[in-house]
Design a protein around this motif. Structure first.
Motif, PDB file in Angstrom:
ATOM      1  N   SER A  64      73.091  -1.275  29.019  1.00 30.35           N
ATOM      2  CA  SER A  64      74.182  -1.957  28.322  1.00 30.35           C
ATOM      3  C   SER A  64      74.094  -3.479  28.435  1.00 30.35           C
ATOM      4  CB  SER A  64      75.536  -1.470  28.849  1.00 30.35           C
ATOM      5  OG  SER A  64      75.878  -2.103  30.050  1.00 30.35           O
ATOM      6  N   VAL A 118      73.628  -2.259  33.776  1.00 29.76           N
ATOM      7  CA  VAL A 118      74.511  -3.148  33.009  1.00 29.76           C
ATOM      8  C   VAL A 118      74.009  -4.589  32.972  1.00 29.76           C
ATOM      9  CG1 VAL A 118      76.502  -1.705  33.582  1.00 29.76           C
ATOM     10  CG2 VAL A 118      75.990  -3.701  35.003  1.00 29.76           C
ATOM     11  N   PHE A 158      74.023   4.005  34.627  1.00 30.77           N
ATOM     12  CA  PHE A 158      74.287   2.880  33.735  1.00 30.77           C
ATOM     13  C   PHE A 158      73.618   1.641  34.345  1.00 30.77           C
ATOM     14  CE2 PHE A 158      77.708   5.827  33.001  1.00 30.77           C
ATOM     15  CZ  PHE A 158      78.044   5.703  31.659  1.00 30.77           C
ATOM     16  N   LEU A 202      71.126   2.678  24.224  1.00 30.76           N
ATOM     17  CA  LEU A 202      71.470   1.263  24.334  1.00 30.76           C
ATOM     18  C   LEU A 202      72.922   1.060  23.913  1.00 30.76           C
ATOM     19  CD1 LEU A 202      70.584  -1.692  24.784  1.00 30.76           C
ATOM     20  CD2 LEU A 202      69.913  -1.756  22.368  1.00 30.76           C
ATOM     21  N   LEU A 203      73.700   0.417  24.773  1.00 28.50           N
ATOM     22  CA  LEU A 203      75.111   0.145  24.495  1.00 28.50           C
ATOM     23  C   LEU A 203      75.278  -1.366  24.349  1.00 28.50           C
ATOM     24  CD1 LEU A 203      76.653   2.425  27.298  1.00 28.50           C
ATOM     25  CD2 LEU A 203      76.161   3.061  24.919  1.00 28.50           C
ATOM     26  N   MET A 204      75.745  -1.814  23.169  1.00 25.56           N
ATOM     27  CA  MET A 204      75.913  -3.254  22.928  1.00 25.56           C
ATOM     28  C   MET A 204      77.378  -3.557  22.653  1.00 25.56           C
ATOM     29  SD  MET A 204      72.533  -4.220  20.658  1.00 25.56           S
ATOM     30  CE  MET A 204      72.808  -5.964  20.800  1.00 25.56           C
ATOM     31  N   TYR A 205      77.881  -4.607  23.280  1.00 25.75           N
ATOM     32  CA  TYR A 205      79.296  -4.979  23.144  1.00 25.75           C
ATOM     33  C   TYR A 205      79.400  -6.457  22.787  1.00 25.75           C
ATOM     34  CZ  TYR A 205      79.783  -0.584  25.650  1.00 25.75           C
ATOM     35  OH  TYR A 205      79.704   0.740  26.018  1.00 25.75           O
ATOM     36  N   SER A 265      84.011   5.687  29.638  1.00 23.79           N
ATOM     37  CA  SER A 265      82.979   6.735  29.493  1.00 23.79           C
ATOM     38  C   SER A 265      82.892   7.579  30.760  1.00 23.79           C
ATOM     39  CB  SER A 265      81.615   6.094  29.212  1.00 23.79           C
ATOM     40  OG  SER A 265      81.620   5.406  28.002  1.00 23.79           O
ATOM     41  N   SER A 303      84.594  -0.266  28.603  1.00 21.22           N
ATOM     42  CA  SER A 303      84.045   0.879  27.882  1.00 21.22           C
ATOM     43  C   SER A 303      83.275   1.813  28.812  1.00 21.22           C
ATOM     44  CB  SER A 303      83.136   0.396  26.754  1.00 21.22           C
ATOM     45  OG  SER A 303      82.554   1.485  26.087  1.00 21.22           O
ATOM     46  N   ILE A 304      82.498   1.230  29.739  1.00 24.68           N
ATOM     47  CA  ILE A 304      81.748   2.047  30.701  1.00 24.68           C
ATOM     48  C   ILE A 304      82.715   2.824  31.595  1.00 24.68           C
ATOM     49  CG2 ILE A 304      80.259   1.926  32.742  1.00 24.68           C
ATOM     50  CD1 ILE A 304      78.763  -0.370  31.311  1.00 24.68           C
ATOM     51  N   GLN A 324      82.524  -4.552  27.705  1.00 24.48           N
ATOM     52  CA  GLN A 324      81.434  -3.712  28.220  1.00 24.48           C
ATOM     53  C   GLN A 324      81.896  -2.922  29.443  1.00 24.48           C
ATOM     54  OE1 GLN A 324      76.977  -4.382  30.221  1.00 24.48           O
ATOM     55  NE2 GLN A 324      78.421  -6.056  30.116  1.00 24.48           N
ATOM     56  N   TYR A 371      71.830   4.950  30.473  1.00 29.82           N
ATOM     57  CA  TYR A 371      72.510   4.048  29.548  1.00 29.82           C
ATOM     58  C   TYR A 371      72.161   2.612  29.925  1.00 29.82           C
ATOM     59  CZ  TYR A 371      75.335   8.210  28.599  1.00 29.82           C
ATOM     60  OH  TYR A 371      75.751   9.479  28.272  1.00 29.82           O
TER      61      TYR A 371
END
Length: 693
Positions: free
Chosen positions: A645, A608, A606, A312-315, A328, A324-325, A321, A643
């Protein structure tokens, strides 16, 4: 042989006796291998290949299955199998019955529909409410054809009972639309199925077995067509949990009620997933099990080895967001074309695309505006369609609507003028009109159509003398049409130059080069790039216009490249009309809507914008159950790494976001999820835009 590679569940399904068989094929469980194995079993059992019908949702899927069969059986045997999409198969059958049938795109038929709608004077009806726009009415009529076997008025008034006072006018428009399609030999994609279904009521086709892929996506019309075929055996493969096309007319009841409609049905379940790792499947199972279980199942892991738990990606911010993706992806060792960014809303893709471009990562986008739906591409294909079939009134209307001051109704009049002055030949009427030996265009003075009737009502061509036109243009009777204005004359001049240059040419690449380099197309490019270069304030941003122009020119070059293998114009146009939607543009990271991702798989995925309101999308959703199925489809595209997000805030719109309920259901967010209070739904009337479907 294909059967030797199947597991126990797949083999049991593939070798089932003839009858009504439903195979529940969950994500990554090898449905394609099972279908190929089934056809191999039929052939080995002595079933004639010509009595096998395979129906799919893309021609690519049918092609892949046929290609696999050709590894084991002679091509002369496999080629006798009838295979393709519902529409492609129906089109082939109808062309045998009606060789001059012209399949038209939805955007073209929408133009015809609008030309009929515009003749009605709703203002004089003193209606208590505003009528729906032509575009919205057309979309509702198309959805009705897919979704209901009732009459249009019954279906429509269930949704909009307050429009009963206008229903007779709506019905009249729809009836005239159907008459004009038949008169000009046009067919929509819906018409292909409707007309074949009608034909089958009196003429059966003796198929031993009909196989249907992605059965959960069939709509009411497709279900009725399958019934009309009356095959001895029916083999349907699908997954209730991947039914995500309700908005497009798909009827989940087709798969849900299969065993009720066919009491002798056998249900098989493919439960071993060979695509995703155990942690990814565990997450998918936790969420989808919350939906009602029509066909009980639980995915089992078919892969072993090192695994990565979903992350889990939290921004704090939406743009953070996306950035950052992109970073990555730039630093991963996975090749770009094996990575997918999946989103529920198209607006999510804009930010991702911009951030990827900023760090120099190429990407391709699928599920937003199709390459073949772009106005600049549709214009070129309409020009080609007009050369293939000079009686194609819709292609002509679509082209001439770009002329300033000329709408669909006036374009239709111009087309009829050319036919008249060409003594029935459109090209003759454009290039070499006859004016001396023909009767008046409309001696009965049809005021409704507005065609010029008597000499004193004909406009004078002298009003265009200052344009310094070539004599062929200046002497053309179209210039005497009372409604044509200066911009329309200039457009006709450029159109005339192109038609003169390509007269008699058959090579599609040569024709496209001529059109693309013409003043006619340069005018289209300038018009579209100017529209796309305007800011919300209405001010023209020259840099934005320049970028739009470059994109248009790049798309035109791509269409030109696609045309080069073809030597015959008709073949190229047919290929683009039938197969265009399955081609994609560009290379790199895959930017996909959930719907566009279905059937695909990627080592790294991902998903999103997993926030409440965007995914699930509470404005667009048919039901929370379907949104959950969309989430299930999205996460099961991942093979190795997943991922998920979200961002807490959108600083542009100044909106705070809460995590999606699906993250709570997956166990990734521990705080309690509070279901939003349902908002009263307001009926939104869609307004007409310049964009196609």
């Amino acid at each position: 042989m294909p059967l030797s590679s199947l597991n126990e569940d797949q083999l049991s399904a593939a070798t089932a006796p003839l009858g009504h068989n439903l195979i529940i094929a969950s994500a990554g469980t090898g449905k394609t291998s099972t279908i190929v194995g089934r056809i191999a079993h039929l052939l080995q059992s002595g079933v004639e290949p010509s009595s096998i019908l395979l129906l799919t949702f893309t021609n690519k899927a049918a092609g892949e299955m046929i290609a696999r069969l050709e590894r084991y059986f002679p091509k002369r045997v496999v080629s006798k199998i009838e295979a393709g999409t519902f529409h492609a198969v129906s089109y082939r059958w109808l062309k045998e019955l009606h060789p001059n049938l012209a399949l038209k795109q939805p955007s073209e038929l929408k133009t015809l529909f609008r030309s009929i709608y515009e003749k009605r004077n709703f203002e004089r009806m003193n209606l208590p409410l505003a009528p729906f726009s032509a575009t919205y009415l057309y979309e509702m009529y198309s959805l009705y054809q897919n979704a209901s076997l009732e009459t249009f008025d019954v279906w429509f008034l269930e949704k909009y009972p307050d429009h009963e006072v206008i229903m007779d006018a709506y019905l009249d428009i729809a009836e005239e639309f159907e008459r004009e399609k038949i008169e000009y030999g046009f067919a929509s994609f819906n018409d292909l199925l409707l007309r074949i279904k009608s034909h089958l009521e009196d003429h059966s086709i003796p198929f031993q077995e009909v196989l249907v892929d992605e059965y959960q996506d069939t709509n009411t019309l497709q279900g009725a067509l399958i019934d009309a075929l009356k095959p001895r055996s029916l083999f349907c493969v699908g997954d209730y949990d991947q039914s995500i096309y309700a908005f497009n007319g798909a009827n989940i009841e087709n798969i849900a009620t299969y065993s009720k409609r066919y009491p002798d049905a056998q249900i098989f379940t493919l439960k071993i997933n060979y695509r995703s790792t155990a942690p990814i499947l565990s997450l998918a199972n936790r969420v989808i099990e919350i939906n009602e279980r029509i066909y009980p199942k639980k995915l089992e892991v078919g892969r072993h080895g090192k695994t990565h738990p979903p992350k889990l990606l939290m921004y704090n911010d939406l743009f953070e967001q996306y950035k950052s993706i992109a970073d990555s992806i730039k630093h991963t060792h996975v090749p770009n074309d094996q990575i997918a960014v999946i989103f529920r809303n198209n607006s999510s893709a804009d930010g991702i695309e911009a951030c990827l471009r900023e760090v120099g990562i190429p990407c391709k986008r699928k599920g937003g505006t199709s390459f073949f739906d772009a106005k600049e591409i549709k214009f070129l294909l309409d020009m080609l369609s007009l050369m293939v079939n000079p009686k194609d009134m819709m292609a002509f209307i679509h082209v001439f609507e770009y002329a300033s001051g000329v709408g669909s109704a006036l374009s239709k009049e111009f087309f009829q003028c050319f036919l008249h002055f060409g003594n029935g030949s459109f090209m003759q009427g454009v290039l070499y009109p006859q004016v001396h030996d023909l009767p008046k265009l409309n001696p009965n003075k049809n005021v409704q159509l507005g065609l010029f009737d008597d000499d004193h009502e004909i406009g004078s061509a002298a009003r265009f003398k200052h344009l310094n036109l070539h004599q062929d243009i200046y002497a053309h009777p179209l210039l005497k049409h009372p409604k044509i204005i200066q911009d329309g004359v200039k457009f006709f001049k450029d159109f005339h130059v192109v038609m003169t240059a390509v007269k008699g040419e058959q090579n599609p690449a040569h024709i496209l080069r001529t059109i693309i380099s013409s003043d006619l197309y340069k005018g289209i490019i300038d018009m579209l790039s100017t529209q796309r270069g305007r800011l919300k304030s209405g001010e023209l941003d020259e840099e934005k216009k320049k970028q739009a122009k470059e994109r248009i020119e790049r798309k035109a070059r791509l269409l030109l490249d696609l045309s080069k293998p073809y030597k015959e114009l008709r073949r190229f146009v047919n290929a683009m009309v039938l197969g265009g939607g399955e081609l994609s543009e560009g290379e790199g990271v895959n930017l996909l809507t959930v719907h566009a991702s279905k059937g695909l798989e990627f080592p790294e995925v991902f998903v999103v914008d997993l926030v409440d309101g965007r995914f699930p999308n509470r404005k667009m959703m048919s039901s929370i159950e379907e949104e959950r199925r969309l989430f299930y489809v999205a996460v099961t595209r991942a093979m190795d790494k997943l991922y998920l997000s979200l961002a807490k805030y959108d600083r542009v719109k100044k909106i705070d976001y809460k995590p999606s309920q699906f993250l709570h259901e997956a166990g990734l967010i521990k705080t309690e999820f509070i279901e939003p209070e349902p908002k009263e739904k307001k009926k939104k009337k869609k307004t007409e835009t310049n964009e196609g479907i």
